[in-house]
Design an enzyme around this catalytic site. Structure first.
Site, short mmCIF file in Angstrom:
data_model
loop_
_atom_site.label_atom_id
_atom_site.label_comp_id
_atom_site.label_asym_id
_atom_site.label_seq_id
_atom_site.Cartn_x
_atom_site.Cartn_y
_atom_site.Cartn_z
N TYR A 98 9.74 4.59 -1.48
CA TYR A 98 10.10 3.88 -0.25
C TYR A 98 11.61 4.04 0.03
O TYR A 98 12.42 3.92 -0.89
CB TYR A 98 9.73 2.40 -0.41
N ASP A 170 5.05 0.19 -7.27
CA ASP A 170 5.04 -0.47 -5.97
C ASP A 170 3.63 -0.31 -5.40
O ASP A 170 3.21 0.79 -5.05
CB ASP A 170 6.11 0.18 -5.07
N LYS A 195 3.61 -6.68 4.25
CA LYS A 195 2.65 -5.74 4.82
C LYS A 195 1.22 -6.34 4.75
O LYS A 195 0.99 -7.38 5.30
CB LYS A 195 2.77 -4.40 4.10
C1 LIG Z 1 8.10 -2.31 3.36
C2 LIG Z 1 8.07 -1.76 2.00
C3 LIG Z 1 9.00 -2.19 1.03
C4 LIG Z 1 10.12 -3.16 1.34
O1 LIG Z 1 9.64 -4.41 1.69
P1 LIG Z 1 10.40 -5.46 2.65
O2 LIG Z 1 9.48 -6.63 2.65
O3 LIG Z 1 10.55 -4.79 3.98
O4 LIG Z 1 11.72 -5.72 2.03
C5 LIG Z 1 8.88 -1.67 -0.25
N1 LIG Z 1 7.93 -0.77 -0.56
C6 LIG Z 1 7.04 -0.33 0.35
C7 LIG Z 1 6.02 0.67 -0.06
C8 LIG Z 1 7.08 -0.80 1.65
O5 LIG Z 1 6.20 -0.36 2.55
#
Ligand SMILES: *Cc1c(COP(=O)(O)O)cnc(C)c1O
Length: 377
Positions: A98, A170, A195
């Site tokens: 990311y 992640d 998300k």
């Molecule tokens: C959006 C996202 C993040 C960061 O998250 P935030 O809530 O925007 O700080 C980290 N990893 C992935 C895969 C993401 O899609």
């Protein structure tokens, strides 16, 4: 308990004082104490808040962890967790990590003496070859953003075990409903709960989940010390969002398959990247470690003009950053999620100027297809 039931009953569901069918928003910063010698569990909300705790307990159950910590954003979860490392430590990181994680690793943690080597993590030998005596962790994302490349999590975790280091994953794209890295012997699961977990594009939040209690205590210590924990209002909204995770993921995934099949035969579409397609190079590995391909994919068009036309003319899918909402979101990785990655580096990774990412929401897939059709022209 099966997944659907866990989503509703996995964490605390009833307020014990009132019987209210949900944990209320404890919009409070401090707690009255009764003994000089023994402070109660709650003393100050940077450390403990019952609404946040209810959310943490729910996510811990879903990931089959012993402990979850909830943060003010995905990046707060990632950055706070990375503080378990010390100057001199080295990490092996997937090269399509990311963009925000790339930024903190390459510009901030590097300044603190915590260095990273970025490798193509679809290749386990490349991961192992990058390990040095001072390597302390492997940091992965699968399927990755935005090319949906798949890393063998069991294989990576086995390498980590052999070298006595830890694996961080992640899991934002999959959510615990579709993939549970702790069950595959990984050590820390990270999330942007912003998300799919919250799912309504109205909260920023993040999680770190572990099986090992000691590791959980170390992350919790930094969360409290830094004050990066999630606020009560956002905890409440996320608890509400997560209850429908299964029905949202099932429907979005169903819609995605339909759209992907349509795009595959579109004359202007030159490639579709989605682990639900048997021709995807990571198809077999993905199916061995996850329960579904998810609702995010990317595709490439035959020219920049067609790409620009699509992005500027879709009406249903919002042209925006982020993903995982009830509404479809179309984004442009080169100028959005990966804008902070230098151009040469970005192109080398395959994130070209004609690559588009789509996060599929809950609209009728036929309407989404009709909208894409008119926008591509
Ligand atoms: C959006 C996202 C993040 C960061 O998250 P935030 O809530 O925007 O700080 C980290 N990893 C992935 C895969 C993401 O899609």
């Amino acid at each position: 308990m099966k997944r659907a039931t866990q989503l509703i009953h996995g964490g605390p569901t009833v307020d014990l004082q009132t019987g209210a069918l949900g944990v209320p928003i404890y919009q409070i910063s401090t707690y009255r104490q009764t003994s000089v010698d023994h402070f109660s569990k709650y003393d100050y909300a940077r450390g403990d808040n019952p609404t946040r705790e209810a959310l943490e307990d729910t996510i811990a159950v879903l990931e089959n962890g012993t402990r979850c910590l909830a943060f003010a954003s995905g990046m707060a979860a990632i950055s706070t967790t990375l503080m378990i490392f010390s100057p001199g430590d080295h990490l092996v990181v997937c090269d399509d990590v990311y963009g925000g994680a790339y930024r903190v690793l390459s510009t901030i943690f590097s300044r603190m003496g915590i260095t990273s080597t970025f490798v193509d993590a679809t290749d386990l030998t490349a991961i192992e070859a990058a390990i040095r005596p001072e390597t302390k962790g492997i940091y992965l994302e699968t399927p990755s953003n935005p090319l949906l490349k798949v890393t063998d999590l069991r294989g990576a975790a086995a390498i980590a075990r052999r070298h006595s280091i830890i694996t961080l994953v992640d899991n934002t794209f999959m959510t615990p409903y579709l993939q549970r890295p702790l069950d595959l012997d990984c050590d820390i699961v990270l999330h942007s709960g912003t998300k799919f977990i919250n799912g309504h594009s109205d909260v920023l939040c993040g999680f770190a989940v572990v099986k090992d209690k000691e590791l959980g205590q170390r992350i919790r210590y930094i969360q409290n010390a830094f004050g990066t924990g999630l606020g009560p209002q956002d905890s409440f909204l996320t608890l509400r969002g997560v209850k429908t995770l299964k029905v949202r993921m099932d429907q979005s995934q169903h819609n995605t398959l339909k759209i992907v099949e349509w795009l595959k035969q579109h004359p202007r579409v030159t490639a579709v990247h989605y682990p639900g397609l048997p021709e995807h190079p990571g198809y077999a590995i993905h199916n061995a470690q996850a329960d579904g391909p998810g609702a995010v994919f990317s595709f490439e068009l035959d020219s920049y003009e067609a790409t620009k036309r699509l992005l500027e003319n879709t009406h249903l899918a919002a042209f925006a950053v982020s993903l995982g909402g009830v509404e479809s979101i179309i984004s442009y990785p080169a100028k959005m999620s990966h804008a902070s990655v230098p151009k040469e580096e970005r192109e080398r990774k395959g994130i070209t100027d004609t690559l588009v990412r789509l996060s599929v929401g809950l609209e009728d897939p036929d309407d989404l297809i009709a909208d894409l059709q008119q926008a591509i022209g």
